[in-house]
Design an enzyme around this catalytic site. Structure first.
Site, mmCIF file in Angstrom:
data_model
loop_
_atom_site.group_PDB
_atom_site.id
_atom_site.type_symbol
_atom_site.label_atom_id
_atom_site.label_comp_id
_atom_site.label_asym_id
_atom_site.label_seq_id
_atom_site.Cartn_x
_atom_site.Cartn_y
_atom_site.Cartn_z
ATOM 1 N N ILE A 219 0.869 -1.177 0.000
ATOM 2 C CA ILE A 219 0.000 0.000 0.000
ATOM 3 C C ILE A 219 0.907 1.229 0.000
ATOM 4 C CG2 ILE A 219 -2.000 -1.076 1.079
ATOM 5 C CD1 ILE A 219 -1.157 -0.004 3.750
ATOM 6 N N ASP A 220 0.371 2.349 -0.455
ATOM 7 C CA ASP A 220 1.172 3.565 -0.596
ATOM 8 C C ASP A 220 1.677 4.083 0.743
ATOM 9 O OD1 ASP A 220 0.607 3.502 -3.318
ATOM 10 O OD2 ASP A 220 -1.135 4.825 -3.119
ATOM 11 N N LYS A 221 2.737 4.876 0.667
ATOM 12 C CA LYS A 221 3.350 5.466 1.869
ATOM 13 C C LYS A 221 2.315 6.153 2.752
ATOM 14 C CE LYS A 221 6.265 9.348 3.260
ATOM 15 N NZ LYS A 221 7.033 10.522 2.789
#
Length: 349
Positions: A152-154
Site C-alpha cells: 500500500i502507498d506510503k
C-alpha cells in the site's frame, strides 16, 4: 574465477498466465529466468527447490494456466553491494504465527526501500523483527521487498499480509491472482458520488507528462492495466463522503486514480488534486474550516481497513479488521458536525 559466497537463498515465484499453452516446466522456467541455466533448473527440480503449487514435479511436467511456480535460488553478494539493513522499528502486529503475519502500517511509513527511501521502511523493520535473511520474495523482486505479498502507498494506512516462507508466499500470491483475497478500504472523498454505489472499470497507466502519477486511458494499449474498483457511499456529508471500496484488481494508485476520474478525488490527495477545496461554498468561514481539516489529516484519506484470506497451511478462512486511524476519524467527526449544523440551518430556512 570462483563465485562469491552465498549470502542467502531467495525465492522467486512465477504465476502462469491463463492463456499459457502446455510446455515442459524446465523449458518454461529457462525462458522466464534466462540467467539460470537449464541444467541448474533440472537439478532444482530433482532437489525439490522448484515447486509447482507447493508440490515437487519432474522436469518433463507440463505447466498449466494459473499454477504458481516457486524457485529457491542462491543469492550471491556482489562486492560492494549492500542488502536491506535490519532496523529496530516498532511494528503493529495484529496477527502472527509461524507461517505469516498481518501488520497494520501507519500512514507515512514507506513499505519497502527505494531511491530516496533506503531505510526506515516496513521491510527494514521486518528484517529486524524476524531476525533472519531468508525471507521470501515474489518473482522479479529482490531483497528490498522481502516478505511482501502486496503493498500500500506510503501515505495510506492499514493492513498488510507478510509471508514467512516460500510456500506460504506462493499460496498467498495465487490467492491474489485468483481474486480470492478480499480487501476492503475506507476513504473520504470530495463530494457525494452519483450513483452512491457503483463499479469503476477503467484501464490505468503512467501519465506521460508526470511519471509520478497514473491516469485512466479511454483507449488502452497493451501496457495499460485493466482495473476494477467497487465503491459504496457509507455516509454523505454534503461536500465530502465516507466510502467503502473493494478492489477486484490491485493496480498502483488504483483507488486514488479511479475516484479522481469520476470527479471525486480523495480528500487531501496532493498527487491527484484532492489537496484543494473541490466542493463547497465560497464563504471564508467554510474555507477556514476546510483548511483546518487539511491540517488534521495531512495525507490522502485512505485506509486499508480489512483483509480476508485462506490460511495456506491450515485452510482456515481468516479475516482481520482495523479502525480508522486517529487523523481520519478526527477529520471525519469534524465533517459530521459541519453537516449536522448545515442540515439544521437548511431546515430553519
Amino acid at each position: 574465477m570462483p563465485k562469491p559466497p552465498v549470502d542467502h537463498f531467495e525465492t522467486q515465484t512465477i504465476t502462469i498466465d491463463p492463456k499459457q499453452q502446455p510446455v515442459r516446466i524446465d523449458k518454461f522456467v529457462t525462458e522466464r529466468l534466462p540467467k539460470i541455466s537449464r541444467n541448474r533448473i533440472q537439478n532444482g527440480l530433482k532437489k525439490g527447490t522448484i515447486l509447482v503449487d507447493g508440490k515437487q514435479v519432474k522436469a518433463n511436467y507440463l505447466v498449466n494456466p494459473g499454477e504458481v511456480i516457486s524457485i529457491q535460488i542462491p543469492r550471491y553478494r556482489p562486492e560492494g553491494e549492500e542488502y536491506v539493513i535490519a532496523q529496530d522499528i516498532p511494528l503493529d502486529v495484529r496477527y502472527e504465527d509461524e507461517h505469516l503475519m498481518v501488520i497494520h502500517k501507519p500512514a507515512g511509513m514507506v513499505v519497502h526501500p527505494a531511491p530516496g527511501h533506503r531505510d526506515g521502511t516496513l521491510v527494514n523493520a521486518l528484517k529486524f523483527y524476524l531476525g533472519r535473511e531468508d525471507i521470501p520474495t515474489l518473482e522479479g523482486n529482490d531483497d528490498s521487498r522481502a516478505g511482501l505479498v502486496h503493498r500500500i502507498d506510503k501515505d495510506t494506512s492499514g493492513l498488510l499480509l507478510v509471508a514467512k516462507s516460500a510456500e506460504v508466499m506462493t499460496h498467498l500470491a495465487k490467492q491474489f491472482f485468483d481474486h480470492s483475497i478480499d480487501r476492503v478500504y475506507q476513504a473520504i472523498c470530495w463530494g457525494e458520488p452519483d450513483p452512491p454505489a457503483d463499479t469503476i472499470e477503467a484501464h490505468l497507466g503512467r501519465d506521460e507528462k508526470n511519471r509520478q502519477k497514473y491516469r485512466v486511458f479511454a483507449d488502452p494499449e497493451e501496457k495499460h492495466k485493466h482495473a476494477i474498483t467497487h465503491y459504496e457511499t457509507l455516509e454523505g456529508l454534503y461536500y465530502v463522503s465516507l466510502l467503502q471500496l473493494k478492489l477486484e484488481t490491485g493496480r498502483t494508485h488504483q483507488i486514488r486514480v479511479h475516484m479522481q476520474s469520476i470527479g471525486h478525488p480523495l480528500f487531501n490527495d496532493a498527487r491527484y488534486g484532492g489537496d484543494r477545496i473541490v466542493k463547497g461554498t465560497i464563504y471564508s468561514k467554510y474555507r477556514i474550516f476546510a483548511e483546518r481539516c487539511f491540517e488534521l489529516c495531512p495525507r490522502q484519506a485512505l485506509h486499508a481497513k480489512s483483509i480476508a484470506f485462506t490460511h495456506p497451511v491450515t485452510g482456515e478462512r481468516m479475516s482481520f479488521d482495523s479502525d480508522l486511524p486517529e487523523d481520519m476519524q478526527t477529520m471525519l467527526d469534524r465533517w459530521r458536525n459541519y453537516a449536522t449544523s448545515k442540515r439544521q440551518n437548511d431546515t430553519l430556512t
